[in-house]
Every structure is written in C-alpha cells, then in structure tokens.
Design a protein around this motif. Structure first.
Motif, PDB file in Angstrom:
ATOM      1  N   LEU A  28      36.226  30.871  39.862  1.00  0.00           N
ATOM      2  CA  LEU A  28      37.049  29.974  40.674  1.00  0.00           C
ATOM      3  C   LEU A  28      38.494  30.451  40.801  1.00  0.00           C
ATOM      4  N   LEU A  29      38.889  31.436  40.006  1.00  0.00           N
ATOM      5  CA  LEU A  29      40.270  31.916  40.010  1.00  0.00           C
ATOM      6  C   LEU A  29      40.496  32.924  41.130  1.00  0.00           C
ATOM      7  N   HIS A  30      41.696  32.902  41.671  1.00  0.00           N
ATOM      8  CA  HIS A  30      42.083  33.899  42.665  1.00  0.00           C
ATOM      9  C   HIS A  30      42.054  35.262  41.989  1.00  0.00           C
ATOM     10  N   GLU A  31      41.503  36.268  42.677  1.00  0.00           N
ATOM     11  CA  GLU A  31      41.317  37.580  42.045  1.00  0.00           C
ATOM     12  C   GLU A  31      42.629  38.214  41.584  1.00  0.00           C
ATOM     13  N   GLU A  32      43.739  37.904  42.220  1.00  0.00           N
ATOM     14  CA  GLU A  32      45.029  38.460  41.800  1.00  0.00           C
ATOM     15  C   GLU A  32      45.541  37.804  40.515  1.00  0.00           C
ATOM     16  N   ASP A  33      45.045  36.605  40.198  1.00  0.00           N
ATOM     17  CA  ASP A  33      45.520  35.883  39.016  1.00  0.00           C
ATOM     18  C   ASP A  33      44.658  36.132  37.774  1.00  0.00           C
ATOM     19  N   ARG A  34      43.443  36.626  37.967  1.00  0.00           N
ATOM     20  CA  ARG A  34      42.528  36.832  36.832  1.00  0.00           C
ATOM     21  C   ARG A  34      43.090  37.754  35.759  1.00  0.00           C
ATOM     22  N   PRO A  35      43.617  38.942  36.110  1.00  0.00           N
ATOM     23  CA  PRO A  35      44.116  39.830  35.056  1.00  0.00           C
ATOM     24  C   PRO A  35      45.280  39.226  34.265  1.00  0.00           C
ATOM     25  N   ARG A  36      46.154  38.513  34.956  1.00  0.00           N
ATOM     26  CA  ARG A  36      47.312  37.902  34.292  1.00  0.00           C
ATOM     27  C   ARG A  36      46.885  36.819  33.318  1.00  0.00           C
ATOM     28  N   LEU A  37      45.930  35.985  33.729  1.00  0.00           N
ATOM     29  CA  LEU A  37      45.435  34.935  32.842  1.00  0.00           C
ATOM     30  C   LEU A  37      44.688  35.553  31.661  1.00  0.00           C
ATOM     31  N   ARG A  38      43.859  36.546  31.948  1.00  0.00           N
ATOM     32  CA  ARG A  38      43.110  37.198  30.876  1.00  0.00           C
ATOM     33  C   ARG A  38      44.057  37.799  29.835  1.00  0.00           C
ATOM     34  N   ALA A  39      45.097  38.490  30.291  1.00  0.00           N
ATOM     35  CA  ALA A  39      46.070  39.089  29.372  1.00  0.00           C
ATOM     36  C   ALA A  39      46.758  38.019  28.527  1.00  0.00           C
ATOM     37  N   ALA A  40      47.100  36.901  29.138  1.00  0.00           N
ATOM     38  CA  ALA A  40      47.756  35.818  28.404  1.00  0.00           C
ATOM     39  C   ALA A  40      46.839  35.237  27.337  1.00  0.00           C
ATOM     40  N   ASP A  53      51.626  29.821  29.080  1.00  0.00           N
ATOM     41  CA  ASP A  53      51.969  28.797  30.061  1.00  0.00           C
ATOM     42  C   ASP A  53      52.225  29.528  31.377  1.00  0.00           C
ATOM     43  N   ILE A  54      51.223  29.547  32.271  1.00  0.00           N
ATOM     44  CA  ILE A  54      51.343  30.273  33.525  1.00  0.00           C
ATOM     45  C   ILE A  54      50.769  29.439  34.663  1.00  0.00           C
ATOM     46  N   GLU A  55      51.085  29.836  35.892  1.00  0.00           N
ATOM     47  CA  GLU A  55      50.523  29.189  37.067  1.00  0.00           C
ATOM     48  C   GLU A  55      49.523  30.134  37.711  1.00  0.00           C
ATOM     49  N   ILE A  56      48.371  29.579  38.082  1.00  0.00           N
ATOM     50  CA  ILE A  56      47.304  30.358  38.707  1.00  0.00           C
ATOM     51  C   ILE A  56      46.769  29.593  39.906  1.00  0.00           C
ATOM     52  N   ARG A  57      46.066  30.311  40.777  1.00  0.00           N
ATOM     53  CA  ARG A  57      45.411  29.682  41.925  1.00  0.00           C
ATOM     54  C   ARG A  57      43.931  29.485  41.603  1.00  0.00           C
ATOM     55  N   VAL A  58      43.449  28.270  41.888  1.00  0.00           N
ATOM     56  CA  VAL A  58      42.055  27.918  41.632  1.00  0.00           C
ATOM     57  C   VAL A  58      41.440  27.447  42.947  1.00  0.00           C
ATOM     58  N   ARG A  59      40.229  27.918  43.222  1.00  0.00           N
ATOM     59  CA  ARG A  59      39.552  27.519  44.457  1.00  0.00           C
ATOM     60  C   ARG A  59      39.126  26.052  44.371  1.00  0.00           C
ATOM     61  N   ALA A  60      39.533  25.271  45.347  1.00  0.00           N
ATOM     62  CA  ALA A  60      39.167  23.861  45.417  1.00  0.00           C
ATOM     63  C   ALA A  60      37.764  23.730  46.001  1.00  0.00           C
ATOM     64  N   VAL A  61      37.179  22.558  45.847  1.00  0.00           N
ATOM     65  CA  VAL A  61      35.834  22.302  46.347  1.00  0.00           C
ATOM     66  C   VAL A  61      35.746  22.569  47.851  1.00  0.00           C
ATOM     67  N   GLY A  62      36.767  22.254  48.603  1.00  0.00           N
ATOM     68  CA  GLY A  62      36.761  22.476  50.048  1.00  0.00           C
ATOM     69  C   GLY A  62      36.983  23.912  50.469  1.00  0.00           C
ATOM     70  N   GLY A  63      37.249  24.814  49.509  1.00  0.00           N
ATOM     71  CA  GLY A  63      37.420  26.225  49.807  1.00  0.00           C
ATOM     72  C   GLY A  63      38.846  26.721  49.797  1.00  0.00           C
ATOM     73  N   GLY A  64      39.829  25.818  49.819  1.00  0.00           N
ATOM     74  CA  GLY A  64      41.230  26.229  49.780  1.00  0.00           C
ATOM     75  C   GLY A  64      41.668  26.563  48.361  1.00  0.00           C
ATOM     76  N   TRP A  65      42.923  26.947  48.221  1.00  0.00           N
ATOM     77  CA  TRP A  65      43.466  27.290  46.912  1.00  0.00           C
ATOM     78  C   TRP A  65      44.455  26.237  46.452  1.00  0.00           C
ATOM     79  N   ARG A  66      44.409  25.910  45.175  1.00  0.00           N
ATOM     80  CA  ARG A  66      45.357  24.976  44.557  1.00  0.00           C
ATOM     81  C   ARG A  66      46.076  25.706  43.435  1.00  0.00           C
ATOM     82  N   TRP A  67      47.380  25.537  43.376  1.00  0.00           N
ATOM     83  CA  TRP A  67      48.148  26.088  42.270  1.00  0.00           C
ATOM     84  C   TRP A  67      47.998  25.160  41.081  1.00  0.00           C
ATOM     85  N   MET A  68      47.725  25.739  39.927  1.00  0.00           N
ATOM     86  CA  MET A  68      47.537  24.958  38.705  1.00  0.00           C
ATOM     87  C   MET A  68      48.374  25.580  37.592  1.00  0.00           C
ATOM     88  N   ARG A  69      49.054  24.727  36.852  1.00  0.00           N
ATOM     89  CA  ARG A  69      49.752  25.188  35.647  1.00  0.00           C
ATOM     90  C   ARG A  69      48.746  25.179  34.515  1.00  0.00           C
TER      91      ARG A  69
END
Length: 75
Positions: A28-40, A53-69
């Motif tokens: 569900l994570l945006h591919e650009e955010d996966r490495p950063r979250l994994r490293a953290a 404590d980072i912000e990442i993009r997560v795919r919403a049920v409707g297909g869009g992206w939501r920023w999540m802390r």
C-alpha cells in the motif's frame, strides 16, 4: 504490526480490511517511500535510533494517495 481504527478510516477502509502483515502494508506504500520507511524501521530495531517519525504516502481504498505520519519504537 498494529494499525488502529483511525488509520483504516483515513484510507477509507474498514478495520477488517486493513493489512495485518508488514508485507501487505508495503504493497500500500508509495514506491518512493518504501526504502525510507524500511531504513527507519531497521535503524530503530537495530538500536541505532530510539524511534522513528516520518511521513509516507499510502494508497487509499479509492486509489488515490494519502499522506500519513508514521511513528514507531521498540518496547
């Protein structure tokens, strides 16, 4: 992995539909955010950091992206 009801509501799903594994969450994570979250997470689990404590993009049920802390620590 623990995701509360508020988290699921933010991406438009029911709690029963939320990922229950790290692998499913990664899908569900945006591919650009996966490495950063994994490293953290790895740095926190290895004891190099007390928490993350980072912000990442997560795919919403409707297909869009939501920023999540996202925060985590080892207890």
């Amino acid at each position: 992995l623990w995701l509360d009801a508020h988290w699921s509501a933010m991406i438009g799903g029911a709690a029963a539909e939320m990922p229950s594994s790290a692998a499913r969450l990664a899908e569900l994570l945006h591919e650009e955010d996966r490495p950063r979250l994994r490293a953290a997470v790895v740095d926190t689990l290895a004891g190099r950091e007390a928490r993350f404590d980072i912000e990442i993009r997560v795919r919403a049920v409707g297909g869009g992206w939501r920023w999540m802390r996202t925060r985590g620590s080892v207890t």
